[in-house]
Design a protein around this motif. Structure first.
Motif, PDB file in Angstrom:
ATOM      1  N   THR A  82       0.854  -1.184   0.000  1.00  0.00           N
ATOM      2  CA  THR A  82       0.000   0.000   0.000  1.00  0.00           C
ATOM      3  C   THR A  82       0.896   1.242   0.000  1.00  0.00           C
ATOM      4  O   THR A  82       2.096   1.154   0.254  1.00  0.00           O
ATOM      5  N   TRP A  83       0.291   2.381  -0.272  1.00  0.00           N
ATOM      6  CA  TRP A  83       1.049   3.622  -0.321  1.00  0.00           C
ATOM      7  C   TRP A  83       0.182   4.786   0.118  1.00  0.00           C
ATOM      8  O   TRP A  83      -1.039   4.718   0.077  1.00  0.00           O
ATOM      9  N   LYS A  84       0.848   5.852   0.545  1.00  0.00           N
ATOM     10  CA  LYS A  84       0.172   7.111   0.810  1.00  0.00           C
ATOM     11  C   LYS A  84       1.179   8.230   0.595  1.00  0.00           C
ATOM     12  O   LYS A  84       2.389   8.035   0.769  1.00  0.00           O
ATOM     13  N   ALA A  85       0.677   9.366   0.152  1.00  0.00           N
ATOM     14  CA  ALA A  85       1.548  10.503  -0.131  1.00  0.00           C
ATOM     15  C   ALA A  85       0.850  11.793   0.270  1.00  0.00           C
ATOM     16  O   ALA A  85      -0.374  11.876   0.286  1.00  0.00           O
ATOM     17  N   ASP A  86       1.654  12.790   0.580  1.00  0.00           N
ATOM     18  CA  ASP A  86       1.171  14.129   0.897  1.00  0.00           C
ATOM     19  C   ASP A  86       1.708  15.065  -0.181  1.00  0.00           C
ATOM     20  O   ASP A  86       2.915  15.300  -0.262  1.00  0.00           O
ATOM     21  N   GLY A  87       0.815  15.575  -1.005  1.00  0.00           N
ATOM     22  CA  GLY A  87       1.199  16.421  -2.128  1.00  0.00           C
ATOM     23  C   GLY A  87       1.752  17.768  -1.742  1.00  0.00           C
ATOM     24  O   GLY A  87       2.474  18.390  -2.512  1.00  0.00           O
ATOM     25  N   LYS A  88       1.430  18.245  -0.575  1.00  0.00           N
ATOM     26  CA  LYS A  88       1.937  19.542  -0.140  1.00  0.00           C
ATOM     27  C   LYS A  88       3.367  19.424   0.397  1.00  0.00           C
ATOM     28  O   LYS A  88       4.235  20.221   0.082  1.00  0.00           O
ATOM     29  N   LYS A  89       3.610  18.386   1.191  1.00  0.00           N
ATOM     30  CA  LYS A  89       4.935  18.187   1.791  1.00  0.00           C
ATOM     31  C   LYS A  89       5.846  17.314   0.925  1.00  0.00           C
ATOM     32  O   LYS A  89       7.019  17.187   1.214  1.00  0.00           O
ATOM     33  N   GLN A  90       5.289  16.679  -0.098  1.00  0.00           N
ATOM     34  CA  GLN A  90       5.981  15.727  -0.966  1.00  0.00           C
ATOM     35  C   GLN A  90       6.579  14.573  -0.165  1.00  0.00           C
ATOM     36  O   GLN A  90       7.660  14.070  -0.457  1.00  0.00           O
ATOM     37  N   THR A  91       5.842  14.146   0.859  1.00  0.00           N
ATOM     38  CA  THR A  91       6.251  12.976   1.622  1.00  0.00           C
ATOM     39  C   THR A  91       5.518  11.757   1.076  1.00  0.00           C
ATOM     40  O   THR A  91       4.453  11.880   0.464  1.00  0.00           O
ATOM     41  N   MET A  92       6.098  10.593   1.293  1.00  0.00           N
ATOM     42  CA  MET A  92       5.499   9.372   0.772  1.00  0.00           C
ATOM     43  C   MET A  92       5.913   8.206   1.640  1.00  0.00           C
ATOM     44  O   MET A  92       7.031   8.185   2.177  1.00  0.00           O
ATOM     45  N   GLU A  93       5.014   7.257   1.766  1.00  0.00           N
ATOM     46  CA  GLU A  93       5.304   6.028   2.497  1.00  0.00           C
ATOM     47  C   GLU A  93       4.806   4.853   1.676  1.00  0.00           C
ATOM     48  O   GLU A  93       3.668   4.852   1.210  1.00  0.00           O
ATOM     49  N   LEU A  94       5.678   3.879   1.481  1.00  0.00           N
ATOM     50  CA  LEU A  94       5.312   2.626   0.828  1.00  0.00           C
ATOM     51  C   LEU A  94       5.377   1.536   1.885  1.00  0.00           C
ATOM     52  O   LEU A  94       6.402   1.383   2.553  1.00  0.00           O
ATOM     53  N   ILE A  95       4.280   0.830   2.049  1.00  0.00           N
ATOM     54  CA  ILE A  95       4.255  -0.294   2.979  1.00  0.00           C
ATOM     55  C   ILE A  95       4.263  -1.540   2.105  1.00  0.00           C
ATOM     56  O   ILE A  95       3.243  -1.910   1.523  1.00  0.00           O
ATOM     57  N   LEU A  96       5.453  -2.131   1.965  1.00  0.00           N
ATOM     58  CA  LEU A  96       5.650  -3.230   1.031  1.00  0.00           C
ATOM     59  C   LEU A  96       5.655  -4.564   1.735  1.00  0.00           C
ATOM     60  O   LEU A  96       6.201  -4.703   2.826  1.00  0.00           O
ATOM     61  N   LEU A  97       5.044  -5.548   1.069  1.00  0.00           N
ATOM     62  CA  LEU A  97       5.107  -6.918   1.534  1.00  0.00           C
ATOM     63  C   LEU A  97       6.397  -7.532   1.009  1.00  0.00           C
ATOM     64  O   LEU A  97       7.117  -6.921   0.221  1.00  0.00           O
ATOM     65  N   ASN A  98       6.691  -8.720   1.401  1.00  0.00           N
ATOM     66  CA  ASN A  98       7.920  -9.371   0.970  1.00  0.00           C
ATOM     67  C   ASN A  98       7.940  -9.616  -0.531  1.00  0.00           C
ATOM     68  O   ASN A  98       6.904  -9.736  -1.170  1.00  0.00           O
ATOM     69  N   ILE A  99       9.140  -9.734  -1.056  1.00  0.00           N
ATOM     70  CA  ILE A  99       9.348 -10.074  -2.462  1.00  0.00           C
ATOM     71  C   ILE A  99       8.947 -11.525  -2.671  1.00  0.00           C
ATOM     72  O   ILE A  99       9.239 -12.378  -1.840  1.00  0.00           O
ATOM     73  N   SER A 100       8.289 -11.810  -3.790  1.00  0.00           N
ATOM     74  CA  SER A 100       8.020 -13.199  -4.159  1.00  0.00           C
ATOM     75  C   SER A 100       8.882 -13.535  -5.369  1.00  0.00           C
ATOM     76  O   SER A 100       9.032 -12.734  -6.283  1.00  0.00           O
ATOM     77  N   GLY A 101       9.476 -14.688  -5.349  1.00  0.00           N
ATOM     78  CA  GLY A 101      10.357 -15.103  -6.438  1.00  0.00           C
ATOM     79  C   GLY A 101      11.805 -15.097  -5.987  1.00  0.00           C
ATOM     80  O   GLY A 101      12.121 -14.766  -4.842  1.00  0.00           O
ATOM     81  N   SER A 102      12.673 -15.441  -6.891  1.00  0.00           N
ATOM     82  CA  SER A 102      14.097 -15.530  -6.594  1.00  0.00           C
ATOM     83  C   SER A 102      14.756 -14.188  -6.913  1.00  0.00           C
ATOM     84  O   SER A 102      15.100 -13.904  -8.057  1.00  0.00           O
ATOM     85  N   ALA A 103      14.922 -13.367  -5.895  1.00  0.00           N
ATOM     86  CA  ALA A 103      15.417 -12.002  -6.068  1.00  0.00           C
ATOM     87  C   ALA A 103      16.936 -11.960  -6.178  1.00  0.00           C
ATOM     88  O   ALA A 103      17.641 -12.624  -5.423  1.00  0.00           O
ATOM     89  N   SER A 104      17.409 -11.144  -7.113  1.00  0.00           N
ATOM     90  CA  SER A 104      18.850 -10.919  -7.268  1.00  0.00           C
ATOM     91  C   SER A 104      19.313  -9.882  -6.246  1.00  0.00           C
ATOM     92  O   SER A 104      18.500  -9.269  -5.542  1.00  0.00           O
ATOM     93  N   GLU A 105      20.609  -9.640  -6.205  1.00  0.00           N
ATOM     94  CA  GLU A 105      21.163  -8.616  -5.321  1.00  0.00           C
ATOM     95  C   GLU A 105      20.592  -7.241  -5.684  1.00  0.00           C
ATOM     96  O   GLU A 105      20.234  -6.457  -4.812  1.00  0.00           O
TER      97      GLU A 105
END
Length: 149
Positions: A82-105
């Protein structure tokens, strides 16, 4: 009359001095963004790592919904959240779940930078999601080929 004119002029100057708010919906919602650059731990993504961004049209992208997001790193490696952002302050937060699959470095480095996002800058053509001064991921709104980069 002079007092009224002075008050009106003061009000106009104050309104002009206020920072306008970005149109978050226009910039993010319903849009797919393609990774084109970045800096991780103070070092720019370059060389073969940079070439990977252009090899597969369905890789290295993020799509923002109204409140959710889905992303793809290298082929078969995806994430959501999920995500949320504040257009006035240009702040942003991404709430990410784990990666699925075989992730590279590189996948892990990009994912961890995105996970720590605290701000954004840009418009509907290009954005940077910033974790801090030394870590950001840059996106374009259209897929470009490496030869055009």
């Amino acid at each position: 009359m002079k007092k009224l004119t002075l008050i009106a002029l003061s009000a106009l100057m104050l309104m002009g001095a206020c920072k306008k708010s970005d149109d978050i919906d226009k910039i993010f919602e319903g849009r797919t963004w393609y990774i084109v650059r970045g800096t991780i731990q103070g070092r720019p993504i370059s060389g073969d790592n940079l070439k990977q961004f252009y090899q597969n049209d369905n890789a290295y992208q993020i799509r923002f919904g109204k409140e959710s997001l889905q992303g793809t790193l290298s082929s078969g490696v995806s994430f959501s959240g999920t995500w949320k952002a504040d257009g006035k302050k240009q702040t942003m937060e991404l709430i990410l779940l784990n990666i699925s699959g075989s992730a590279s470095e590189l996948d892990n480095a990009i994912f961890n930078t995105l996970r720590k996002t605290i701000s954004y800058k840009g418009d509907e053509n290009q954005i940077e999601l910033r974790a801090d001064d030394q870590n950001f991921i840059g996106f374009n709104s259209t897929r470009t080929k490496e030869s055009n980069y």
